[in-house]
Structure formats: structure tokens, C-alpha cells
Design an enzyme around this catalytic site. Structure first.
Site, PDB file in Angstrom:
ATOM      1  N   HIS E  14       0.820  -0.638   0.124  1.00  0.00           N
ATOM      2  CA  HIS E  14      -0.077   0.036   0.492  1.00  0.00           C
ATOM      3  C   HIS E  14       0.871   0.825   0.183  1.00  0.00           C
ATOM      4  O   HIS E  14       2.605   1.209   0.372  1.00  0.00           O
ATOM      5  CB  HIS E  14      -0.653  -0.083   1.880  1.00  0.00           C
ATOM      6  CG  HIS E  14      -0.270   0.375   2.468  1.00  0.00           C
ATOM      7  ND1 HIS E  14      -1.388   0.476   3.471  1.00  0.00           N
ATOM      8  CD2 HIS E  14       0.648   0.298   3.003  1.00  0.00           C
ATOM      9  CE1 HIS E  14      -0.103   0.169   4.662  1.00  0.00           C
ATOM     10  NE2 HIS E  14       0.852   0.608   4.283  1.00  0.00           N
ATOM     11  N   CYS E  33       5.826   6.387   4.964  1.00  0.00           N
ATOM     12  CA  CYS E  33       4.179   5.598   4.160  1.00  0.00           C
ATOM     13  C   CYS E  33       4.056   6.079   3.124  1.00  0.00           C
ATOM     14  O   CYS E  33       2.786   5.522   2.591  1.00  0.00           O
ATOM     15  CB  CYS E  33       3.107   5.714   5.156  1.00  0.00           C
ATOM     16  SG  CYS E  33       4.071   4.737   7.343  1.00  0.00           S
ATOM     17  N   HIS E  39       5.262   0.226  -0.201  1.00  0.00           N
ATOM     18  CA  HIS E  39       5.733  -0.609   0.550  1.00  0.00           C
ATOM     19  C   HIS E  39       4.868  -1.787   1.074  1.00  0.00           C
ATOM     20  O   HIS E  39       3.725  -1.560   0.338  1.00  0.00           O
ATOM     21  CB  HIS E  39       6.455   0.185   1.944  1.00  0.00           C
ATOM     22  CG  HIS E  39       5.571   0.386   2.824  1.00  0.00           C
ATOM     23  ND1 HIS E  39       4.445   1.905   2.331  1.00  0.00           N
ATOM     24  CD2 HIS E  39       5.043   0.077   3.644  1.00  0.00           C
ATOM     25  CE1 HIS E  39       4.025   1.897   3.396  1.00  0.00           C
ATOM     26  NE2 HIS E  39       3.715   1.449   4.507  1.00  0.00           N
ATOM     27  N   HIS E  41       3.301  -5.692   3.468  1.00  0.00           N
ATOM     28  CA  HIS E  41       3.628  -5.677   4.821  1.00  0.00           C
ATOM     29  C   HIS E  41       2.589  -7.619   5.076  1.00  0.00           C
ATOM     30  O   HIS E  41       2.050  -7.793   4.160  1.00  0.00           O
ATOM     31  CB  HIS E  41       2.006  -4.969   6.642  1.00  0.00           C
ATOM     32  CG  HIS E  41       2.219  -3.295   6.576  1.00  0.00           C
ATOM     33  ND1 HIS E  41       4.068  -3.526   7.500  1.00  0.00           N
ATOM     34  CD2 HIS E  41       2.025  -2.452   5.690  1.00  0.00           C
ATOM     35  CE1 HIS E  41       3.730  -2.010   6.833  1.00  0.00           C
ATOM     36  NE2 HIS E  41       3.026  -1.802   6.276  1.00  0.00           N
ATOM     37  N   ASP E  79      -4.920 -10.627  -0.134  1.00  0.00           N
ATOM     38  CA  ASP E  79      -3.752 -11.274  -0.638  1.00  0.00           C
ATOM     39  C   ASP E  79      -3.025 -11.081  -1.123  1.00  0.00           C
ATOM     40  O   ASP E  79      -3.510 -11.575  -3.249  1.00  0.00           O
ATOM     41  CB  ASP E  79      -4.106 -13.608   0.177  1.00  0.00           C
ATOM     42  CG  ASP E  79      -2.759 -13.911  -0.140  1.00  0.00           C
ATOM     43  OD1 ASP E  79      -1.905 -12.735   0.926  1.00  0.00           O
ATOM     44  OD2 ASP E  79      -2.186 -14.622  -0.130  1.00  0.00           O
ATOM     45  N   HIS E  80      -1.819 -10.936  -1.830  1.00  0.00           N
ATOM     46  CA  HIS E  80      -0.853 -10.354  -2.464  1.00  0.00           C
ATOM     47  C   HIS E  80      -1.779  -9.191  -3.430  1.00  0.00           C
ATOM     48  O   HIS E  80      -1.439  -9.297  -4.637  1.00  0.00           O
ATOM     49  CB  HIS E  80      -0.766 -11.854  -3.058  1.00  0.00           C
ATOM     50  CG  HIS E  80       0.229 -12.754  -2.871  1.00  0.00           C
ATOM     51  ND1 HIS E  80       0.500 -13.654  -1.834  1.00  0.00           N
ATOM     52  CD2 HIS E  80       1.651 -13.012  -3.195  1.00  0.00           C
ATOM     53  CE1 HIS E  80       1.241 -14.245  -0.774  1.00  0.00           C
ATOM     54  NE2 HIS E  80       1.951 -13.938  -1.964  1.00  0.00           N
ATOM     55  N   GLU E 124      -0.798  -5.163  11.226  1.00  0.00           N
ATOM     56  CA  GLU E 124      -0.131  -4.291  10.592  1.00  0.00           C
ATOM     57  C   GLU E 124       1.619  -4.635  10.547  1.00  0.00           C
ATOM     58  O   GLU E 124       2.674  -4.985   9.342  1.00  0.00           O
ATOM     59  CB  GLU E 124       0.501  -3.047  10.074  1.00  0.00           C
ATOM     60  CG  GLU E 124       0.207  -2.205   8.789  1.00  0.00           C
ATOM     61  CD  GLU E 124       0.256  -0.621   8.444  1.00  0.00           C
ATOM     62  OE1 GLU E 124      -0.891  -0.167   8.134  1.00  0.00           O
ATOM     63  OE2 GLU E 124       1.075  -0.247   9.162  1.00  0.00           O
TER      64      GLU E 124
END
Lengths: 141, 141, 141, 141, 141, 141
Positions: E14, E33, E39, E41, E79-80, E124
């Protein structure tokens, strides 16, 4: 040469005892683990493969393939099972962490297509774990 | 009012099934957990007591005393046991995490001498856990 | 050959400084760890023994015996202690993780009855840890 | 000879694909990791140095210095970055855990002043991690 | 009343920024951020449902059903993925942990068939996490 | 209303004893924790703030600001210190986890600029932790 590890979990029950031992000897050797009705664990399994990095993919192997192999050959056979009676590859063995790790090595080692199996690490709990790297396997049969 | 928690671990086996259900219904409801020979877990138990801080000791209660209570009343009865047949306080119950947590509450609640039992948290695995805080206990009997 | 590990924890305080150094040099070398009144840690100790699996027991060694040995020889001497003044085997040494691990090796290595001591791993925190495998021990005396 | 490890964390995004592959081949090889807009991880990096214990300090090296080195040379360059486009030392490489670990080795190895770099361990998640110990580095270029 | 929790993980990328802010304000508010290329998580999601224990099953609900619901409604969508552009239910929102947790609540709350949604907890990282329990949801739209 | 938590760590030494107690009573009440030369821990501190999500930022508060506040007001004062003698806000108190948590609440509560302090959670070890939510603070002075 790089080492890549995939971690998986399964839960199972077992009882540690040797049918050739007297009740007293089983108690002395296996203690609480000799409870006749068994007990159980959440096991954590780490499988490590070593190999060269393929410059076309930046990977040693396809982790999806390794994950499928571990699931098909190991996890589906031991997860939610009784290790004394439900698992073909453990029949006749005392299902200690040592023996389970050795058998997982025997099963996976010939089936790794890229790279070589380097290590099987099996945690019976957060406090106790064993590592096998394929040394002197003949002794345990 | 402050909340103090003691964490302990035990390992045990169990099988989830209802003897009043047909085989098919047990399979549908409990799935893998209905394996006839059982499976097992490393359980983690967190017991939380709430109370005032005693200015003489800076503590809500003596953690050694709480630890001994949990060990004597719970851990010694369930550790390295089969929860379906070896544990008096679970006989006749389906040994789900929910029922185990409720029974641990029932056992510990009247025996906390300083402060009051606030919460029983039981992890069946890293991924699944239940919390009971003493609400509406009558429903589960 | 298989490797079996037992994990234990202890908490202790220490101060890192060399009495032969000036105050300035101690500050430069040890920084915050040189606080005159000390600080402390929850240490995690992993002791690994390697050996053959005994086909009679399926085990390298009796983990209860290893656990008792580690508790008697190490944990009881360091747990809830000040590592600078309370622990005989550390007197005269700077109680760094490195020196503690080396001394634990020296103590345990001759006392392992089945198999051989393979590794002492000491976590001072989740972020910092040391490993000693018995190589070149003479250098540190 | 003792081994000392410093653990650090960073978070980053990446996309795994080979621009020389067809779309279909990228999908087949990299699967979900080929999502065009990328995904990300909290990476954990463990850097291990081996060396002799300095009897003057009881330490292999000054962990503050090692920490500063890792932060300056690695963490500041990858933390909160996109590993495909923001990181000079990864440009032109597929940012797999394998390639990142190899590059971190290349960067840190000549800059360790006391002792020798022994191992770079990189966790992409709790379930997947790679280890590099400097063997056969030439293959990956 | 008992509380049961299912833990799941996903990884995503994100970028935090508000298109209505100037570049300088985005830097000031979101810092690292706000990296334009994003970047990422490894997120951990804990979903807690509260309800009565069914005496027929010893369970509040069927965890398999809850797991399938979470996977179908949340994990498969995030996810991904890149949370800024790939996820329908986050479009137009700044993908902070707060907003993601609120939206997961909105999605899951009407779909829980047994018991009631009690809490959505989103990590996170190991160091930062948020909890939402359905209070005052109207404020965030 | 959403709850956001920041986790931090510090290490410190302490001794638990009440100077008004006899040696025997200190031994009985505090046991190993009464070791005259002290012992220590790696403490983990979780600070939770609750508040509304600001639609301009998607955040309850700026975590950088919260992190700086916790570091400046708490961590810098307790990290690598002896909690009996080095920490102004603990002087005259028995440095139990309970008292430390209460004092951290007192320090942080008036300094939270956005939202309200909801909870201070302090882990003395993985096995023991306390929670304070601001209830009945007057009792502990």
C-alpha cells in the site's frame, strides 16, 4: 548454494511406549508420555532444501511445488491423526519426534526435484525440537 | 483495578464427536476432529485475575500462589492426558476449546482468594482460541 | 546422527564494564550496558545434543534427564540473579552473552551422558543472540 | 569461535516477474506474486558474524557498530520501499528472498571489521525464509 | 457468552497519501508510508465472534465455516494485492490499518450466521495493530 | 471508536522487597524476586489509544508522534536502568509490573493529544503480564 525453508503445522496425538518393555520400564523411560490413552501436540515442521538460484526466476525452487509435496506426502497423512495407529509410515515405530523426523526425511528426500533436501526440523512444542540432516540414517531401522 | 495474567501450557489429545449423532452427522459437524483414534494439541492457557494493588507488596496477588493453583487444579489434570477419558471434570462433555475453557472457569473462579477471576483464554493452536469471562455460564450445563 | 534441543528461560541482571578501563572507555565500549546500577534480561537458552537414536526408545536421550541437568547446573545458578556478583562460574568475567554461553558449554559438555553437546544458543533478547559450538574454547580463558 | 546474530525488520513491496517471460509463463512461475500492482511483506533479517571473543570486552564485536552498519547499508535502502524500482542494489534482479539475501551478503561481507560474516537469513514471512552463507556466490550474477 | 477467534494472514502493498493534500503535507503526515512506489506488510487478521455454546456440539459456531467466510470475503480480495488499486472495498479510502479494519467489520458483520461479530483486530506489524468493535461506524464514511 | 496499539520493549533490572518488612517476610512474599543484588527482564510495553478515525488521514493519530512520546516519557527513563534506584517516577515504590504499569498510565494519560489513553499492558515475561485501564487509580498512591 542457498537454503530455503518452508514451515508447516499439524496436530496429532501419540503415546510413547515400547511393547517389549514392562509397564514399569515404560513408566521409567517415557513418564507422562506413556499415558495409555495418549496425549497430543501441535507440531511445527520446517523443511529446508539447498540449491543454486536459477537466474531466470531468482528462486531455488517453486515454493508452491514444495508446499504441495509436503502437504501431500506428510501433512495429509499426519494432521488430525493418532501417530501410533493412523499413519502408515510410522507403524511399528515409537512415534517420538526423532523417529517422525527421520521418516519425513526418508519420504521427502527422493522426491525433491530441484536442489537437495538439507534439513528436517520438527518442533513437538516450543521447548523441544529435533533436527535431522540425513546423517547415518541406517542406524534407526 | 488492575488485570494480571499468568500463561501456562499443556499438551493433550482429544476427539470431537457427539455419541447421539450418526456417523455422517459427526463427520459433517466435526470433520477431521472426529478421527476415531483422536488427535492432539499444545494448548496455551491464560488466566487473568483483576483486583486492587496492595500498597504493601505492589502486587494484586502472589503469582506463585496463582501458578500453584492453576497447576494443581488444571494442568496436572489435563497435561499429557486424553481429554475424552482421562479428565474427571470433562467427562460427558465434548472436549471443545469452548467447553474446556468454561470448565476451567468453573473450577478456578471460587478458588481465587485475592481479586476476582476475570478471564480464561484458551489457545487450541496459534490460529484458534476462545475467551470466557463468566457471562451466562448456566447455558452450557 | 540427530540433533535434539531443549529450550529454557531465566531472568537475570548484569552490568557490562571492564574494571581495567577508564570510565570514558567503559562508556565508549559498553554504552547503556555500563549503567552502574545494572539492567537485566529475560534470557532464552537452547541446548542442543547430537547422537544416535536408540531403537529401543526412539530417542537420542531422556529429555527429562537433560532438563534436570540444565536446571541443576545452569538455571538454578543464574535465574533471578545478578550475573556480576551472584554466579560462581562467572566471577571475574564480563557477563556478556558470549561469555555466559562459553561457560555454559564448559559446564554442560562433560556432563552429557548420552550423545554429545552440539550447541549452546543464548538469546539476550529477541534481537540479539549468540551461538557456541565448542570451537577454540581455550582462547577465552 | 562464537557466532553472534543481530535481528532487524523492514517492510517493503515487490512484484515477482521476469520481463523476458510471456504473461502466461510469469503467471505459471510466480502465481500470485506476479500481481502487476505488487504486494508486500514485513521482512525479518538476521545477520550472523563469527569471531573470537575479545577478553578485554567479552564480546566478538560491538553490536552497536554492527547495528549501525546494517541500518546504513541495508535497512535505510529497503525499508518502506518498492524493491523493484526504489533499491539501487536490486535493480535488474527479480526481488525474490533468495536474490535479496545474496545481495545483502555482497554488501555486508567486505564491511565487517571484526570477525567474518557467517550467515544472512531473510524471512519473507513466518512460513518462508532463506539462508545464505557465502557459498558459490558467482553463480547468481 | 463465549468469544472465539480465528487468526489469518495476508500480505499486501500500500501507499498512504491523501490526493487532496500537497506533497509537503503528505510527507509531513505519512512520512515513509508516502513512498510513491509503495511498500508492504504481512498483515495478521484476528476475527472474534461471540455467542452461546451449543450443547449439541460444544461449539459456538463451525470454525470451518468462519474460516471459509473470512477467506472468501476478505483474504482472497486482499492477499498478494495492492491495497490502493486492487481491492474494490478499499477504493477511495486511504488504506490505513484503521480503514481496512473498519471495512472488514462492515463486510463480515452481516454475514456471521451464528453468534455476533465482536472484534476485528488487524496487525500491520508485530509493533502496530488496531482493534475495531463496531462502535460509531458512521463517522468514518 | 477504534483502538490503536504501539508495542515497545525495554530491558531493566529490579529487586522486589518492602523495606518495612522483615527479611523473613520479604522472602515469603517476594521469593526469588527478593535477591539482594537484583535480577532483570526484557519488558514489553503495549500502549493503546482509542479515538475516531480522521477521514482526512484514515488514522486515529500519528503513530510517529505516539512512538516519540512513549520513547521520551517512558523508554528513555527505564531502558537499561535499575528500576529501584535509577527511575525518578518509581522512587519509593516497589517496582512490580503492577506499579510500573500504573505509573506509565499516570505519565502518558495527560499527554495523549489525539484520542484517549485506553490501556497500558506490560509484559514482565512471556508468561506474566498486567493490564491497566485507568480504573481506581487513587488506590495505589
Amino acid at each position: 548454494m542457498i537454503y530455503i525453508t518452508r514451515k508447516t503445522e499439524f496436530c496429532a496425538s501419540h503415546r510413547l511406549f515400547n511393547p517389549d518393555f514392562s509397564h514399569e520400564k515404560n513408566e521409567a523411560v517415557f513418564g507422562l508420555c506413556n499415558n495409555p490413552n495418549g496425549h497430543g501436540h501441535n507440531y511445527t515442521l520446517e523443511v529446508t532444501v539447498r540449491g543454486q538460484v536459477d537466474p531466470q526466476t531468482g528462486m531455488v525452487l517453486d515454493l508452491k511445488v514444495l508446499k504441495q509435496l509436503i502437504n501431500r506426502e506428510v501433512i495429509e497423512k499426519v494432521d488430525h491423526k493418532n501417530l501410533n495407529v493412523d499413519v502408515g509410515f510410522l507403524l511399528g515405530l515409537i512415534p517420538t519426534a526423532e523417529n517422525i523426523a527421520l521418516k519425513i526425511w526418508e519420504i521427502l528426500e527422493p522426491k525433491i526435484e530441484y536442489g537437495q533436501l538439507h534439513e528436517v526440523k520438527l518442533f513437538e512444542s516450543d521447548k523441544n525440537f529435533v533436527v535431522y540432516r540425513g546423517e547415518a540414517l541406517e542406524r534407526v531401522n
